[in-house]
Write a protein that holds these residues in place. Structure first.
Motif, PDB file in Angstrom:
ATOM      1  N   GLY A  71       0.832  -1.203   0.000  1.00 35.94           N
ATOM      2  CA  GLY A  71       0.000   0.000   0.000  1.00 35.94           C
ATOM      3  C   GLY A  71       0.865   1.251   0.000  1.00 35.94           C
ATOM      4  N   LEU A  72       1.939   1.201   0.752  1.00 35.04           N
ATOM      5  CA  LEU A  72       2.835   2.348   0.792  1.00 35.04           C
ATOM      6  C   LEU A  72       3.431   2.593  -0.598  1.00 35.04           C
ATOM      7  CD1 LEU A  72       4.428   4.428   2.558  1.00 35.04           C
ATOM      8  CD2 LEU A  72       6.205   2.688   2.708  1.00 35.04           C
ATOM      9  N   TYR A  73       3.862   1.504  -1.205  1.00 34.83           N
ATOM     10  CA  TYR A  73       4.431   1.619  -2.554  1.00 34.83           C
ATOM     11  C   TYR A  73       3.393   2.187  -3.510  1.00 34.83           C
ATOM     12  CZ  TYR A  73       6.166   0.020  -7.112  1.00 34.83           C
ATOM     13  OH  TYR A  73       6.570  -0.053  -8.417  1.00 34.83           O
ATOM     14  N   LEU A  74       2.195   1.647  -3.415  1.00 33.56           N
ATOM     15  CA  LEU A  74       1.122   2.111  -4.294  1.00 33.56           C
ATOM     16  C   LEU A  74       0.877   3.600  -4.068  1.00 33.56           C
ATOM     17  CD1 LEU A  74      -1.142   1.479  -6.308  1.00 33.56           C
ATOM     18  CD2 LEU A  74      -2.585   0.847  -4.385  1.00 33.56           C
ATOM     19  N   ALA A  75       0.855   3.993  -2.797  1.00 32.48           N
ATOM     20  CA  ALA A  75       0.595   5.400  -2.492  1.00 32.48           C
ATOM     21  C   ALA A  75       1.697   6.283  -3.070  1.00 32.48           C
ATOM     22  CB  ALA A  75       0.502   5.582  -0.978  1.00 32.48           C
ATOM     23  N   LEU A  76       2.938   5.847  -2.903  1.00 28.92           N
ATOM     24  CA  LEU A  76       4.045   6.629  -3.443  1.00 28.92           C
ATOM     25  C   LEU A  76       3.943   6.732  -4.957  1.00 28.92           C
ATOM     26  CD1 LEU A  76       7.027   5.266  -1.324  1.00 28.92           C
ATOM     27  CD2 LEU A  76       6.188   7.614  -1.355  1.00 28.92           C
ATOM     28  N   LYS A  77       3.635   5.631  -5.554  1.00 33.59           N
ATOM     29  CA  LYS A  77       3.569   5.563  -7.011  1.00 33.59           C
ATOM     30  C   LYS A  77       2.462   6.478  -7.520  1.00 33.59           C
ATOM     31  CE  LYS A  77       5.155   2.847 -10.455  1.00 33.59           C
ATOM     32  NZ  LYS A  77       6.505   2.846 -10.933  1.00 33.59           N
ATOM     33  N   VAL A  78       1.278   6.363  -6.887  1.00 29.45           N
ATOM     34  CA  VAL A  78       0.158   7.198  -7.320  1.00 29.45           C
ATOM     35  C   VAL A  78       0.472   8.659  -7.014  1.00 29.45           C
ATOM     36  CG1 VAL A  78      -2.268   7.728  -6.895  1.00 29.45           C
ATOM     37  CG2 VAL A  78      -1.521   5.347  -7.089  1.00 29.45           C
ATOM     38  N   GLY A  79       0.996   8.883  -5.841  1.00 36.88           N
ATOM     39  CA  GLY A  79       1.353  10.250  -5.482  1.00 36.88           C
ATOM     40  C   GLY A  79       2.338  10.835  -6.481  1.00 36.88           C
ATOM     41  N   ASP A  80       3.254  10.021  -6.888  1.00 32.78           N
ATOM     42  CA  ASP A  80       4.276  10.494  -7.826  1.00 32.78           C
ATOM     43  C   ASP A  80       3.672  10.933  -9.145  1.00 32.78           C
ATOM     44  OD1 ASP A  80       7.021  10.767  -8.865  1.00 32.78           O
ATOM     45  OD2 ASP A  80       6.413   9.077 -10.122  1.00 32.78           O
ATOM     46  N   ILE A  81       2.784  10.096  -9.697  1.00 31.82           N
ATOM     47  CA  ILE A  81       2.263  10.495 -11.009  1.00 31.82           C
ATOM     48  C   ILE A  81       1.295  11.665 -10.868  1.00 31.82           C
ATOM     49  CG2 ILE A  81       2.611   8.226 -12.087  1.00 31.82           C
ATOM     50  CD1 ILE A  81      -0.381   7.802 -11.955  1.00 31.82           C
ATOM     51  N   VAL A  82       0.694  11.792  -9.693  1.00 28.68           N
ATOM     52  CA  VAL A  82      -0.193  12.938  -9.488  1.00 28.68           C
ATOM     53  C   VAL A  82       0.635  14.216  -9.314  1.00 28.68           C
ATOM     54  CG1 VAL A  82      -1.840  13.998  -7.905  1.00 28.68           C
ATOM     55  CG2 VAL A  82      -2.086  11.591  -8.564  1.00 28.68           C
ATOM     56  N   VAL A  83       1.626  14.137  -8.463  1.00 30.07           N
ATOM     57  CA  VAL A  83       2.419  15.346  -8.181  1.00 30.07           C
ATOM     58  C   VAL A  83       3.133  15.817  -9.438  1.00 30.07           C
ATOM     59  CG1 VAL A  83       4.442  16.211  -6.942  1.00 30.07           C
ATOM     60  CG2 VAL A  83       2.701  14.864  -5.730  1.00 30.07           C
ATOM     61  N   ARG A  84       3.703  14.894 -10.191  1.00 28.33           N
ATOM     62  CA  ARG A  84       4.441  15.318 -11.379  1.00 28.33           C
ATOM     63  C   ARG A  84       3.556  15.485 -12.594  1.00 28.33           C
ATOM     64  NH1 ARG A  84       7.914  12.154 -13.549  1.00 28.33           N
ATOM     65  NH2 ARG A  84       6.998  10.282 -12.672  1.00 28.33           N
ATOM     66  N   GLY A  85       2.288  15.124 -12.428  1.00 20.74           N
ATOM     67  CA  GLY A  85       1.345  15.337 -13.529  1.00 20.74           C
ATOM     68  C   GLY A  85       1.527  14.372 -14.681  1.00 20.74           C
ATOM     69  N   THR A  86       2.214  13.288 -14.438  1.00 25.22           N
ATOM     70  CA  THR A  86       2.488  12.379 -15.565  1.00 25.22           C
ATOM     71  C   THR A  86       1.290  11.497 -15.896  1.00 25.22           C
ATOM     72  OG1 THR A  86       3.521  10.929 -13.953  1.00 25.22           O
ATOM     73  CG2 THR A  86       4.975  12.257 -15.301  1.00 25.22           C
ATOM     74  N   TYR A  87       0.208  11.646 -15.107  1.00 26.07           N
ATOM     75  CA  TYR A  87      -0.974  10.835 -15.438  1.00 26.07           C
ATOM     76  C   TYR A  87      -1.496  11.175 -16.829  1.00 26.07           C
ATOM     77  CZ  TYR A  87      -2.821  15.186 -13.586  1.00 26.07           C
ATOM     78  OH  TYR A  87      -3.024  16.515 -13.351  1.00 26.07           O
ATOM     79  N   VAL A  88      -1.053  12.324 -17.362  1.00 22.41           N
ATOM     80  CA  VAL A  88      -1.529  12.685 -18.705  1.00 22.41           C
ATOM     81  C   VAL A  88      -1.096  11.649 -19.742  1.00 22.41           C
ATOM     82  CG1 VAL A  88      -1.588  15.152 -18.260  1.00 22.41           C
ATOM     83  CG2 VAL A  88       0.499  14.111 -19.154  1.00 22.41           C
ATOM     84  N   TYR A  89      -0.056  10.929 -19.450  1.00 19.96           N
ATOM     85  CA  TYR A  89       0.415   9.943 -20.425  1.00 19.96           C
ATOM     86  C   TYR A  89      -0.369   8.643 -20.362  1.00 19.96           C
ATOM     87  CZ  TYR A  89       4.604  12.884 -20.596  1.00 19.96           C
ATOM     88  OH  TYR A  89       5.470  13.923 -20.732  1.00 19.96           O
TER      89      TYR A  89
END
Lengths: 401, 317, 257, 434
Positions: free
Chosen positions: A273-291
């Motif tokens: 869960g921690l990994y998942l949170a970091l991973k999701v947080g990362d793409i949200v913070v850096r905005g890479t979800y656009v890809y």
């Protein structure tokens, strides 16, 4: 709780082992070809794609999936959850073999295998790879030391070499006895060192790609890549134990050890869960979800990695019912293991796209043979060691408390 | 049951250290670029695509003979890359512009190692086989190389090539900036010496930047107002002037931040003086000590056997 | 307009082919030449010799030049009354030791100065700057300003080789006249093959060729398509057969001897 | 004649090894003779009858180590000797050009031009047109270097000379005689061949007039060329072409051009006259088998001296019909005079062609106020035949000529100075108009 590790009493040359031997032979042929014709002869590696399957799977994934060793050591020895000790030895064996084969894989992959010692002489402290190499080297030694008592336990006082080697029986036995007296006093140091070294190089494996911001797809290229590698390695430790224990106990018809595995995976809920949170947080913070919805091979690989490698198994583990089902637990853990495997392949192979050359890469048959051969050899040696050394828990009629 | 609290804090600590470290020392990172290196300015508006530089490079570096002669100019239209048999190659690009005789106006682009000021390959090299020399050359020392090819992974220009077909002693192959010729023999790099039109200007990097700026200023219609390599990846010893946008010439836009900065910053902030491993070791030692006490107090839990053996096993496995 | 005098005529005639007068030394041996000693070089062109000598000279470097625009330069030359008629040398061999020091891949260029002056009719086209020194001559050789490349003090001053190439090729391109390829101006020097050839003693001719082809395979491929090999080829200038590509001695060309 | 059936002899000049017969493999690169062109040691030579194989005495390793650019020597080894001897067919190419006198060839003389400096070569394709063979791999002419207006002074004379360039080929003035230094064959009668008893007589140049293998010859030294309009194209008789045997002479090669064609210019040619066999019925030229293929050869003329057998075999080898009846016809070949350019001061002068200028003292006829121009010097300064004759050239009959070019024969009404040029009337013409 009692646990007695003992050599497995089973026939060694089962059909599965024969298959492994064949795969090893094929791998050996490919390795021989590599050392005759060069890396280019057996692989599809190019100037633009210098790292491929061997680094992505043999090395990066190999290291990640050997995380069971240090995570269980942490659990059982550092925070003293002795309940889980029965899984420690197999996990240690997996880690030891895993790292051994990482080094063997490296020997195939690096062009000047004979020069592999040179970084010890010529230090480049700015090089992430240097740090990884040093850690891996030390950790491999730690693993061997940690494993030595198992050998001692098995052979101490009973060294009986055949024929002319019998003359060595005495000295070797003496060495074993010496090890038996010295090692326990120092073992605490090696256990902690093993965890520390693992944390260092597991994370640094992620830092490796930070030097190539233009080449790694932004979905993976993040400054917290080392943290993601570390957390994912820690998260995959126990699932890897489950995966490996289930396979071993199933194929060797041993006790399923579900009493250990089920509670073990409760840690994974948090860690994954921690990994998942970091991973999701990362793409949200850096905005890479656009890809994410580009639907290119790379973004698809990312989605597969996340959905089937992290989210689905995490949700499965949330259910206590599924955790108690041997089959469901195995599936969930296999998915997590696969997820980390895919993640490493993604970071080192799929997500790596040199923008100028735009070179595509798919492993050559020779590369695949080497990788498969090494994995087969790992399983073969595992099987060999558990047959002759006390690694796996002795099957007991009465269920231990 | 849940997770051990200290466990949780440990992860937090590592995570925190990573983030804080990268924040803190983004400024602390120090370029190790030489102060007054040599460089080459490639003026693409001058290059005539004669491939003499390729030929000279082949000769002065004693590279293997090419499959097709250097006089074969049809090769220019293939988009070649430097490889283990050619440290430099020239490609032809046509933008579609047509001259007064209805001929497509070509732009020839010479490719070779850019000899970055802060080279990613040097930072990456596991064994100091690659070094940035004071004279600007990124120098490769085969005697230290182990063939890991991390330099090739790291290079933002995708330059280093590799002798994949040498089984035992493969080398990383890339432009040497004629290090020996320039340093010891006080000669020019082979390509700069041979170039019939001085499309390659050799000199001190800072002079070359001035020269480049001057050319742009004197002839703004001829040049794009950009010196490629002046700022890219923190600056390179080889720089380009062009009349055609660089992206159309295979010279991709690159960040101005030196490539090794992030990785080195993270590595340094985490591992300088090995503080984090030592701290972690100490923490884990404490945890272990505490938990051992606890389990001792718990009277060896449910374990059977005498204390000594239990202790041994507890520590061991 | 027509004040041509005999002396002038002589000069012009000389310029026609870039030759100065010398006593005509006609071949004295009309008999079969098998007996003629081939080593005896009877005649050398004086302007060729002068050009060779000039080519060897390195003139003092001009530090500073007057930076003026093309028009100003033309105006200046007009003001001092200089035109293409005033040129003193008609023929140069471009073979400067400055270039040869680093470069021996091509032979010297025969530069027909008078010819170029006659065609361009503008000294300023090539002699684009003059030395800042007022006492220096208005036009000077290329090699006075352009010498070693990458001069630290004059970073924008081209070296002699690049100056030649940029000037010649640039103008040829601009005017769409004259060669712009290497071989159009100079012959290629062949490197010494003494150490390159790897042949056992008394080879078969075919083995010699194979040895050549080891490095010159493309040349062999070219040769296979050449008229000197096929003795046939395209005949673009033979009436009624202009499209044919097979005519030649090897096929149906004939003669009367 | 033709190389067909005589390969082994003719191909001793081929840049290859072993073109003995029609089975030669033209795709085998190892059969290329690199050395014949790239030898710089001067020791390489081919066996004249060896189908291009090198002379066995040549040290091939030494030659291979000496390779370099082509030279007058390497090119000349074949091109100086075409047709079986020096200067035989190429009137203006002989071994004189290895070390030529100034008057012989100004380029190759003191300036030491090598052949390939003009005959620019790319990918082993050598530029230059020939009037004798149809193959052309690139054009090169005087104009490439000297431009179409080569007289680059700014004087009036240059203007006049440049005007001439539109109508006259450079060598018309600049090579007023050819074969200056070495007699060339101008007549070759194959029909007389075969008489082993006939003793060759030496002519005034010391050349033999007879060879039983080849027939009867006439040699000439420093002859005046024949002038013809030439626009760059040639008309050729090829093997198998049906000829009009009623003509007294047949041109096998002939320049195409006309006074009315603006691209045509008056150009100098050597005419090679020959008497050669033709099929009486099919009316095409015959290919004799001359050179014996081997010791068993039953038909070769140079062995059996039987034309009939030689034609039967030769025509069979050429895959052409032969009726069995042959006759002899007279043929002409036009050979362009392209080399042996004389120094500029030895070009033809105005009056050597334009007789009407002979008496003029000034330019007054056309130009005003030209008293200070020494017209006489300009107009008379040119080729000095009496000087050449004194040096041994066979040109004494040309001294004092003022009608070097036969204008009427070229289609003019007379001297164009009087009767007007091709497309424009000149101002001083009798029917003057601007």
């Amino acid at each position: 709780m009692t646990h007695h590790a003992a050599p497995v009493k089973a026939k060694f040359w089962t059909p599965g082992v024969v298959v492994l031997a064949f795969l090893m032979a094929a791998g050996a042929a490919a390795i021989i070809a590599r050392f005759i014709g060069g890396i280019g002869y057996v692989s599809n590696l190019t100037t633009a794609r210098p790292w491929g399957l061997w680094i992505g799977v043999d090395v990066a994934s190999g290291v990640a999936l050997a995380a069971g060793g240090f995570t269980t050591a942490f659990l059982a020895h550092i925070i003293g959850r002795h309940y889980y000790e029965p899984v420690v030895r197999p996990a240690l064996l997996t880690a030891m073999l895993g790292y051994t084969f990482v080094v063997l894989g490296l020997m195939v992959d690096i062009g000047r295998s004979w020069a592999i010692w040179k970084p010890m002489l010529y230090w480049n402290p700015t090089s992430v790879l240097f740090e990884v190499a040093m850690c891996v080297m030390f950790y491999l030694n730690v693993l061997y030391l940690e494993f030595l008592p198992i050998v001692v336990e098995r052979f101490k006082g009973g060294v009986n070499l055949p024929g002319p080697l019998a003359a060595l029986n005495g000295p070797i036995d003496g060495l074993l006895k010496l090890a038996d007296t010295i090692l326990p006093k120092m073992m605490w140091f090696f256990i902690i060192a093993g965890v520390v070294l693992s944390c260092m190089h597991q994370s640094s494996l992620g830092s490796l790609m930070l030097i190539a911001p233009t080449k790694l797809h932004p979905l993976w290229y993040t400054p917290i890549l080392p943290l993601l590698f570390l957390t994912s390695a820690i998260a995959v430790g126990y699932p890897m134990v489950v995966f490996e224990a289930t396979l071993a106990t199933k194929s060797l018809k041993l006790d399923s050890e579900m009493k250990l595995l089920t509670p073990l995976t409760r840690f994974t809920i948090f860690l994954l869960g921690l990994y998942l949170a970091l991973k999701v947080g990362d793409i949200v913070v850096r905005g890479t979800y656009v890809y994410l919805l580009d639907f290119t091979a790379q973004t698809n690989a990312f989605l597969i990695e996340m959905v089937f490698g992290v989210i689905v198994p995490w949700l499965m583990l949330l259910s206590p019912k599924l955790r108690r089902s041997r089959q469901a637990l195995f599936i969930a853990c296999t998915m997590i293991v696969g997820g980390v495997l895919v993640n490493r392949i993604n970071v080192f192979v799929v997500g790596y796209r040199p923008p100028i050359s735009e070179a595509n890469y798919f492993p050559a048959i020779g590369e695949i043979l080497v990788t498969v051969g090494l994995i087969a050899a790992l399983m073969f040696v595992y099987r060999f060691i558990v047959t002759y050394l006390p690694v796996l828990n002795k099957p007991e009629q009465e269920v231990s408390a | 049951m849940g997770l051990n609290r200290r466990d949780f804090f440990k992860y937090m600590a590592v995570a925190g250290a990573t983030v804080a470290g990268s924040e803190r020392s983004a400024h602390a990172w120090q370029s190790r670029a030489p102060s007054d290196p040599y460089g080459c300015l490639v003026d693409l508006t001058r290059c005539i695509g004669c491939r003499k530089c390729e030929e000279a490079c082949n000769r002065v570096n004693a590279l293997p003979a090419p499959d097709r002669s250097f006089e074969d100019l049809t090769l220019l239209d293939k988009k070649r890359r430097p490889d283990e048999r050619a440290y430099t190659v020239v490609n032809r690009y046509v933008s579609g512009e047509i001259d007064k005789r209805d001929q497509l106006v070509p732009t020839f682009v010479k490719l070779q190692c850019m000899h970055c000021q802060d080279p990613a390959c040097v930072s990456a090299c596991i064994a100091v086989a690659l070094t940035k020399k004071e004279n600007g050359a990124v120098h490769y020392d085969v005697t230290k190389c182990i063939g890991c090819r991390y330099c090739m992974v790291a290079c933002p220009f995708e330059i280093p090539a590799y002798e994949y077909h040498d089984p035992i002693t493969p080398r990383v192959m890339k432009c040497t900036f004629c290090y020996e010729r320039v340093e010891s023999e006080k000669k020019l790099p082979g390509c700069a010496e041979i170039c019939p039109v001085e499309a390659i200007t050799f000199g001190r990097r800072k002079d070359l930047i001035k020269v480049a700026r001057q050319r742009i200023k004197k002839n703004p219609g001829r040049y794009i107002d950009h010196v490629y390599g002046e700022k890219e990846v923190g600056g390179t010893s080889w720089m380009y002037l062009s009349g055609v946008p660089f992206e159309k010439l295979g010279l991709n836009a690159l960040p101005e931040k030196p490539m090794p900065q992030l990785a080195e910053t993270i590595q340094h902030s985490l591992f300088s003086y090995l503080w984090s491993p030592i701290v972690l070791f100490g923490m884990l030692g404490g945890v272990m000590w505490a938990s051992k006490d606890k389990s001792d107090r718990a009277g060896n839990g449910g374990r059977s056997g005498n204390g000594k053996e239990g202790d041994y096993k507890g520590r061991m496995l | 307009m027509t004040r041509t005098g005999p002396g002038v005529i002589l000069t012009i005639t000389a310029a026609l082919a870039g030759i100065l007068f010398s006593t005509p030394a006609l071949a004295a041996n009309p008999s079969p030449a098998e007996t003629a000693a081939p080593e005896k070089v009877v005649w050398t062109a004086p302007d060729q010799e002068e050009a060779e000598k000039r080519a060897e000279e390195v003139v003092p470097f001009v530090e500073a030049v007057m930076d003026e625009c093309r028009l100003c330069r033309q105006q200046r030359l007009r003001d001092v009354g200089l035109s293409v008629k005033d040129q003193s040398e008609s023929y140069f061999l471009l073979n400067s030791p400055i270039i040869r020091k680093t470069e021996d891949h091509y032979g010297p260029v025969r530069f027909m100065h008078a010819k170029h002056a006659g065609v361009t009719k503008d000294c300023a086209l090539c002699h684009h700057y003059r030395p800042l020194d007022e006492t220096a001559s208005e036009t000077t050789r290329c090699s006075a300003c352009h010498q070693e490349p990458f001069n630290k003090d004059h970073p924008e001053r081209l070296g002699l080789k690049a100056a030649y190439h940029q000037q010649c090729m640039g103008c040829h391109q601009e005017m769409d006249k004259g060669p712009i390829d290497c071989a159009g101006c100079h012959r290629k020097n062949v490197p010494d093959h003494k150490d390159l050839i790897q042949l056992a003693a008394n080879p078969e001719p075919f083995e010699v060729t194979s040895e050549c082809l080891r490095c010159h395979k493309p040349a062999g491929e070219d040769m296979l398509k050449s008229a000197h090999w096929l003795w046939k080829g395209p005949s673009p200038y033979t009436l009624h057969h202009r499209k044919e590509v097979e005519l030649g001695k090897a096929t149906i060309a004939t003669n009367n001897f | 004649m033709s190389i067909i059936s005589n390969e082994a002899r003719c191909t001793s000049c081929h840049a290859g090894y072993g073109w003995k017969d029609a089975t030669f493999d033209f795709t085998d690169m190892t059969k290329i003779d690199c050395l014949v062109c790239h030898d710089t040691s001067g020791t390489y030579k081919k066996t004249p009858t060896g189908a291009g194989m090198p002379d066995p005495t040549v040290d091939l390793v030494a030659v291979a180590k000496s390779v370099g650019p082509t030279s007058r020597k390497t090119c000349g080894d074949c091109h100086f000797n075409g047709g079986g001897g020096e200067a035989v067919k190429h009137s203006d190419l002989s071994r004189q050009l290895l070390h030529p006198e100034r008057s012989c060839d100004v380029h190759m003389g003191g300036y030491d031009f090598q052949c390939s400096e003009c005959h620019r070569t790319r990918n082993h394709k050598i530029a230059g047109r020939s009037s004798s063979v149809p193959v052309v791999e690139g054009s090169f002419s005087c104009q490439n270097c000297h431009t179409g207006k080569p007289h680059n002074g700014a004087k009036l004379l240059d203007h006049h000379l440049n005007k001439h360039c539109e109508t006259i080929d450079c060598n018309t003035c600049h090579a007023p005689v050819y074969a200056k230094c070495k007699p060339t064959k101008v007549f070759w009668d194959w029909s007389k061949a075969g008489d082993k008893e006939r003793k060759p007589k030496k002519d005034k140049y010391g050349m033999e007039d007879y060879n039983w293998k080849k027939g009867e010859f006439i040699w000439k030294e420093s002859p005046k060329p024949v002038y013809a309009w030439y626009g760059g194209f040639m008309k050729r008789v090829l093997l198998g072409d049906r000829l009009d045997l009623s003509q007294p002479e047949i041109n096998i090669t002939e320049p195409v051009g006309s006074i009315n064609d603006p691209n045509s210019r008056i150009s100098p040619f050597k005419i090679m006259k020959g008497v050669q066999p033709v099929d009486a019925d099919y009316k095409h030229l015959l290919v004799p088998h001359l050179f014996p293929r081997d010791k068993e050869d039953k038909t070769a003329y140079w062995k059996h001296r039987d034309w009939q057998k030689a034609f039967v075999d030769g025509m069979k080898a050429a895959d052409m019909k032969y009726s069995g009846k042959y006759e002899w016809i007279t043929t002409n070949m036009y050979w362009g005079v392209e080399h042996e350019v004389m120094p500029a001061d030895m070009a033809l002068s105005c009056v050597q062609c334009h007789e009407s200028l002979k008496g003029e003292r000034t330019c007054n006829r056309c130009h005003q106020d030209s008293r200070d121009v020494d017209f006489k010097t300009i107009a008379h300064k040119g080729t000095d035949f009496s000087y050449m004759a004194s040096k041994g050239r066979d040109v004494s009959h040309l001294v004092g000529t003022t009608d070097y070019i036969d204008f009427k024969g070229l289609g003019y009404k007379g001297d164009p100075i009087i009767h007007g040029g091709r497309f424009k009337k000149l101002p001083m013409g009798y029917k003057a108009e601007k």
